[in-house]
Design a protein around this motif. Structure first.
Motif, PDB file in Angstrom:
ATOM      1  N   ARG A 243       4.845   2.437  -0.035  1.00 19.35           N
ATOM      2  CA  ARG A 243       5.064   2.025   1.401  1.00 19.35           C
ATOM      3  C   ARG A 243       5.508   3.164   2.016  1.00 19.35           C
ATOM      4  NH1 ARG A 243       7.661  -3.606   3.712  1.00 19.35           N
ATOM      5  NH2 ARG A 243       5.231  -3.714   4.133  1.00 19.35           N
ATOM      6  N   PHE A 271      10.807  -6.493   1.959  1.00 13.79           N
ATOM      7  CA  PHE A 271       9.570  -6.076   1.742  1.00 13.79           C
ATOM      8  C   PHE A 271       8.482  -7.030   2.431  1.00 13.79           C
ATOM      9  CE2 PHE A 271       7.541  -2.430  -0.451  1.00 13.79           C
ATOM     10  CZ  PHE A 271       6.041  -2.813  -0.056  1.00 13.79           C
ATOM     11  N   ASP A 274       2.807  -5.847   5.869  1.00 10.48           N
ATOM     12  CA  ASP A 274       2.699  -5.078   7.123  1.00 10.48           C
ATOM     13  C   ASP A 274       1.591  -6.057   7.888  1.00 10.48           C
ATOM     14  OD1 ASP A 274       3.554  -2.301   6.640  1.00 10.48           O
ATOM     15  OD2 ASP A 274       2.551  -2.413   4.995  1.00 10.48           O
TER      16      ASP A 274
END
Ligand SMILES: [Zn+2]
Length: 378
Positions: A243, A271, A274
Motif C-alpha cells: 500500500r 486498512f 481502495d
C-alpha cells in the motif's frame, strides 16, 4: 446558459471535492455544470431528490459484461440501470483473440459506459460456468503477450489495463509464473495490471510483492487461504509495504472472494479497501454478491462511514482507471450521477463462506444520470 437537468435538494456526497451537504446538482451538454444551493432551474428538467443521497456516477471496478460472448458475463445495461452504476469495468472477460467482438457488439452499442481490462490469455475467461470451469491462466500456450499489447494499444479509448487471474483455480500449478508475462505486457504498454488472486499457489505475499505502483489486486479481502492478514488479524507486512508503494486493493466480491472476517480485521487495522466492486457475473448476481450497492451496503454495515464507502466507489475507482473526468461532480466532469436511498432497518447479508450478519442499513439505487440525462425506468 441554462441547465438541461437539475437534481434538487439531495444530500450531495462528493469526496473528490470534500462536499457533503444538501445541494442541487445541475447538468448541461452532457456534463456536470454546477453544484450548489438553490440553483436556478428555470427551463431545465428537475427531479426532487430530497431525502436521498446524490453521488458521482458509481463505478463498479470489477464486472463481467461481455454478454453472450463469454459464459460468465451479464448484461451491462440491465445491471447498471438497477444497481446505480454508470461505469462498468469489465475485468478480463475478453482477451486479444475476442476483444473486437466485445467492442463492436457490446461496448459500442451500450448506453452505459463500459471500460475494460484486457486479459493476457488469448480468449479471456472462456470456460466459466456451473458445468465447465477451466482456468484460462493455467495453459501457457494461451498466454498472448504480443497480441495483448497490440490490442491494448489499438483500443486505448476503452482499454484501461491488463488482467490476469493467478491462483490454483485460475492458473493451476503455475504459481507466480502466471504473473510474469502480464506484468511484462502492462509495463510494455504503460498500463496498470489488475491481478486476481484465489487459492495458493501463488501466495498472497508473492503476488502483492510483485505488483507495481498503480497495479490493482482484486479479491483483496478474500477468505482464508490467501488473506491479507494473519491468523491474529494483523495486516501482513508485505501488504502494508505494497500500500505504501502505491499498490491498490480492490474488493471484487464475486462468488468466492469476500469474507466478513477478513474485512472486519482489515477495517479494525485502519486498512479500508481502495475500491469497492462487485465482481458481478452469472454465478453471483443472485447472491452472495448481487451488485455494487449491496457490496457497498456490507461495508457500511461493517462500520465504514458512508462518505468513505462513496469514495471507494467513485473517485478512488476513477483514479485507478486514470480517468479523472469520472467519479466526481466537479463542473466539466462527465455528466454521470447516482441517486441513492439509505434505508434504516434490519437487513440480512451473507459473505462467500456463508457468514451471516444483520445490518441496520441498506443502500438502494433510486436511479442514475448518464451523460446529463436521467437514465432509469420511471
Ligand atoms: Zn472477476
Amino acid at each position: 446558459m441554462g441547465f438541461d437537468l437539475v437534481l434538487k435538494g439531495g444530500r450531495v456526497i462528493d469526496p473528490s471535492q470534500n462536499i457533503d451537504g444538501v445541494m442541487d446538482v445541475a447538468f448541461a451538454g452532457g456534463k456536470v455544470a454546477a453544484v450548489g444551493r438553490n440553483l436556478d432551474a428555470s427551463g431545465a428538467a428537475t427531479r426532487d431528490v430530497s431525502g436521498h443521497v446524490v453521488t458521482a456516477g458509481l463505478i463498479d471496478l470489477h464486472t463481467h459484461v461481455y454478454w453472450g460472448g463469454t459464459s460468465l458475463s451479464i448484461d451491462a445495461e440491465d445491471f447498471c440501470r438497477l444497481s446505480g452504476v454508470t461505469t462498468a469495468v469489465d475485468t478480463g472477460s475478453a482477451g486479444p483473440g475476442n476483444f473486437l467482438g466485445f467492442r463492436k457488439h457490446v461496448i459500442e452499442k451500450s448506453q452505459v459506459r463500459i471500460l475494460a481490462y484486457l486479459h493476457v490469455s488469448f480468449a479471456g475467461i472462456y470456460a466459466f460456468s456451473n458445468t465447465i470451469m477451466v482456468g484460462e491462466s493455467e495453459e501457457m500456450r494461451l498466454m498472448a503477450p504480443a497480441d495483448c499489447a497490440r490490442v491494448a494499444e489499438e483500443n486505448r479509448d476503452v482499454i484501461v489495463g491488463i488482467k490476469v487471474r493467478c491462483g490454483a483455480h485460475a492458473s493451476g500449478t503455475q504459481g507466480w509464473n502466471a504473473l510474469k508475462m502480464p506484468l511484462e505486457v502492462a509495463d510494455h504498454v504503460g498500463m496498470p495490471l489488475m491481478c486476481h488472486i484465489d487459492h495458493p499457489p501463488p501466495s498472497y505475499e508473492d503476488v502483492v510483492g510483485m505488483l507495481r505502483p498503480g497495479d490493482i489486486l482484486t479479491h483483496a479481502f478474500r477468505p482464508f487461504p490467501n488473506t491479507p492478514c494473519n491468523a491474529q488479524g494483523a495486516v501482513k507486512p508485505v501488504v502494508q509495504e505494497a500500500r505504501k508503494r502505491g499498490v491498490l486493493f480492490d474488493i471484487g466480491h464475486g462468488k468466492g472472494s469476500f469474507a466478513f472476517k477478513t474485512a472486519r480485521a482489515m477495517l479494525a487495522n485502519g486498512f479500508p479497501p481502495d475500491t469497492i466492486s462487485s465482481d458481478v457475473h452469472k454465478l453471483c448476481i443472485d447472491g452472495p454478491a448481487f451488485d455494487q450497492v449491496t457490496t457497498m451496503s456490507k461495508f457500511l454495515c461493517l462500520g465504514m462511514p458512508l462518505p468513505e464507502v462513496v469514495r471507494a466507489s467513485t473517485v478512488n475507482a476513477a483514479m485507478a482507471l486514470k480517468r479523472p473526468e469520472l467519479g466526481t461532480l466537479k463542473p466539466g466532469a462527465v455528466g454521470d450521477a447516482t441517486v441513492l436511498e439509505i434505508k434504516d432497518g434490519s437487513f440480512d447479508y451473507w459473505d462467500v463462506v456463508g457468514e451471516h450478519i444483520t445490518g441496520t442499513q441498506k443502500i438502494l439505487s433510486k436511479g442514475v444520470v448518464l451523460n446529463g440525462k436521467w437514465w432509469h425506468p420511471a
